[in-house]
Design a protein around this motif. Structure first.
Motif, PDB file in Angstrom:
ATOM      1  N   PRO A  76      -7.628   2.026   0.994  1.00 31.33           N
ATOM      2  CA  PRO A  76      -6.947   3.036   0.171  1.00 31.33           C
ATOM      3  C   PRO A  76      -6.215   4.072   1.009  1.00 31.33           C
ATOM      4  N   TRP A  77      -6.814   4.459   2.137  1.00 34.89           N
ATOM      5  CA  TRP A  77      -6.179   5.427   3.035  1.00 34.89           C
ATOM      6  C   TRP A  77      -4.900   4.859   3.641  1.00 34.89           C
ATOM      7  N   ALA A  78      -5.008   3.682   4.247  1.00 29.65           N
ATOM      8  CA  ALA A  78      -3.858   3.083   4.922  1.00 29.65           C
ATOM      9  C   ALA A  78      -2.726   2.821   3.938  1.00 29.65           C
ATOM     10  N   ASN A  79      -3.070   2.296   2.774  1.00 33.59           N
ATOM     11  CA  ASN A  79      -2.041   2.021   1.763  1.00 33.59           C
ATOM     12  C   ASN A  79      -1.461   3.311   1.189  1.00 33.59           C
ATOM     13  N   GLY A  80      -2.315   4.304   0.978  1.00 35.91           N
ATOM     14  CA  GLY A  80      -1.840   5.584   0.439  1.00 35.91           C
ATOM     15  C   GLY A  80      -0.875   6.280   1.377  1.00 35.91           C
ATOM     16  N   LEU A  81      -1.211   6.286   2.676  1.00 34.04           N
ATOM     17  CA  LEU A  81      -0.324   6.915   3.652  1.00 34.04           C
ATOM     18  C   LEU A  81       0.964   6.116   3.810  1.00 34.04           C
ATOM     19  N   HIS A  82       0.838   4.798   3.852  1.00 36.57           N
ATOM     20  CA  HIS A  82       2.026   3.943   3.948  1.00 36.57           C
ATOM     21  C   HIS A  82       2.969   4.183   2.770  1.00 36.57           C
ATOM     22  N   ASN A  83       2.402   4.230   1.563  1.00 34.95           N
ATOM     23  CA  ASN A  83       3.224   4.434   0.370  1.00 34.95           C
ATOM     24  C   ASN A  83       3.865   5.815   0.362  1.00 34.95           C
ATOM     25  N   LEU A  84       3.123   6.823   0.814  1.00 34.43           N
ATOM     26  CA  LEU A  84       3.664   8.178   0.887  1.00 34.43           C
ATOM     27  C   LEU A  84       4.871   8.219   1.823  1.00 34.43           C
ATOM     28  N   ILE A  85       4.737   7.606   2.977  1.00 34.47           N
ATOM     29  CA  ILE A  85       5.835   7.585   3.941  1.00 34.47           C
ATOM     30  C   ILE A  85       7.017   6.788   3.401  1.00 34.47           C
ATOM     31  N   ALA A  86       6.745   5.625   2.817  1.00 31.99           N
ATOM     32  CA  ALA A  86       7.826   4.783   2.302  1.00 31.99           C
ATOM     33  C   ALA A  86       8.622   5.482   1.210  1.00 31.99           C
ATOM     34  N   THR A 130      -3.426   5.884  13.845  1.00 37.09           N
ATOM     35  CA  THR A 130      -2.544   6.286  12.750  1.00 37.09           C
ATOM     36  C   THR A 130      -1.088   6.308  13.192  1.00 37.09           C
ATOM     37  N   LEU A 131      -0.816   6.884  14.350  1.00 33.84           N
ATOM     38  CA  LEU A 131       0.556   6.930  14.857  1.00 33.84           C
ATOM     39  C   LEU A 131       1.099   5.522  15.064  1.00 33.84           C
ATOM     40  N   ARG A 132       0.262   4.679  15.653  1.00 32.70           N
ATOM     41  CA  ARG A 132       0.679   3.323  16.018  1.00 32.70           C
ATOM     42  C   ARG A 132       0.994   2.474  14.780  1.00 32.70           C
ATOM     43  N   ASP A 161     -14.207   5.899  10.140  1.00 39.52           N
ATOM     44  CA  ASP A 161     -13.240   6.740  10.836  1.00 39.52           C
ATOM     45  C   ASP A 161     -11.848   6.207  10.536  1.00 39.52           C
ATOM     46  N   LEU A 162     -11.083   6.957   9.756  1.00 31.68           N
ATOM     47  CA  LEU A 162      -9.783   6.489   9.272  1.00 31.68           C
ATOM     48  C   LEU A 162      -8.723   6.425  10.360  1.00 31.68           C
ATOM     49  N   ASN A 163      -9.024   6.920  11.543  1.00 36.82           N
ATOM     50  CA  ASN A 163      -8.111   6.792  12.673  1.00 36.82           C
ATOM     51  C   ASN A 163      -8.517   5.636  13.587  1.00 36.82           C
ATOM     52  N   ARG A 164      -9.225   4.665  13.028  1.00 39.02           N
ATOM     53  CA  ARG A 164      -9.646   3.484  13.771  1.00 39.02           C
ATOM     54  C   ARG A 164      -9.387   2.236  12.923  1.00 39.02           C
TER      55      ARG A 164
END
Length: 255
Positions: free
Chosen positions: A121-131, A202-204, A80-83
């Motif tokens: 990969p999810w956490a890094n991908g979203l982080h990189n997208l936002i950055a 995810t928000l946090r 669960d990518l939101n955990r």
């Protein structure tokens, strides 16, 4: 057999809008090497495996609001990518009334393998997208899209549209108020879940450290049961989100 890395799927990355839409529970795919986790075909189609209709709504919103969309490549029952990796719900042994046999006795090595294949990969991908978007001066706003079952543990839920916040309630309150003004949906704040239920990971992790406006949207899945209904819901919610964004911009200018 080692698990291959499953990268998040990004759509409309060339968007120059502020909105970053996130759909952590978009998929009910059960890829190798995990297989079906011992579940029936009916269980793999059920809400325990994903958020039915959420991706279709997210795509409809991305199209209408010129938003970038990032979504999950596999079922939340594998990870669960939101955990966070230390949460039991990241790889649950039970979901609502369903046992998940393939998650009943996960070793530390297997937990790490799933974390490396899906969560990192999810956490890094979203982080990189936002950055990247911050670097381009696009002032991102993070909104996650979910759906929920109308009956939970045998109890019907009257809420149709939930807006959930973590530490910063500003955008969530603005979207909730806009939904009350612009739609006939039974909209509630922090329902059917709240941050106390550990649903705002995810928000946090992705929005709060940057001070980005953020909110989590929950739509009752009987209202988005097919593509036409999901697209109509996106048409209903697009002006709601726009009004919420306009309101927080007004508040920022006034402060």
């Amino acid at each position: 057999m080692a698990a291959k890395v499953l990268a998040p799927i990004i759509e409309n990355e060339a968007s120059t809008g502020r909105l970053v839409l996130v759909c952590e529970h978009a998929s009910n795919a059960f890829p190798a090497p995990w297989g079906d986790l011992g579940l029936t075909a009916e269980q793999r189609r059920a809400h325990i495996a994903w958020d039915p209709g959420a991706l279709a709504v997210a795509r409809g919103l991305a199209r209408r609001l010129d938003a970038v969309l990032i979504h999950a490549p596999a079922t939340r029952l594998i990870y669960d990518l939101n955990r966070a990796p230390d949460m039991l719900g990241a790889m649950p042994a039970r979901s609502e009334i369903h046992d998940i046999p393939g998650n009943a006795a996960i070793s530390a090595t297997e937990r790490l393998a799933r974390t490396e294949a899906l969560y990192l990969p999810w956490a890094n991908g979203l982080h990189n997208l936002i950055a990247r978007r911050i670097a381009l001066g696009l002032a991102p706003v993070l909104v996650t899209i979910h759906s929920f079952t109308p009956i939970y543990h045998g109890r019907p839920r009257s809420v149709e549209f939930g807006v959930i916040h973590d530490a910063d309630a500003t955008l969530a309150v603005a979207i909730h108020d806009a939904a009350r003004r612009l739609t006939r949906l039974n909209a509630e704040l922090n329902a059917p879940y709240s941050a106390a239920d550990d649903v705002t990971h995810t928000l946090r992790v992705q929005a709060t450290p940057y001070g980005l406006p953020n909110a989590m949207l929950e739509i009752r899945n009987d209202l988005i049961a097919d593509d036409a209904a999901a697209d109509q819901m996106a048409a209903t919610l697009a002006p709601v989100i726009n009004m919420g964004l306009t309101e927080i911009q007004k508040q920022a200018k006034a402060s």
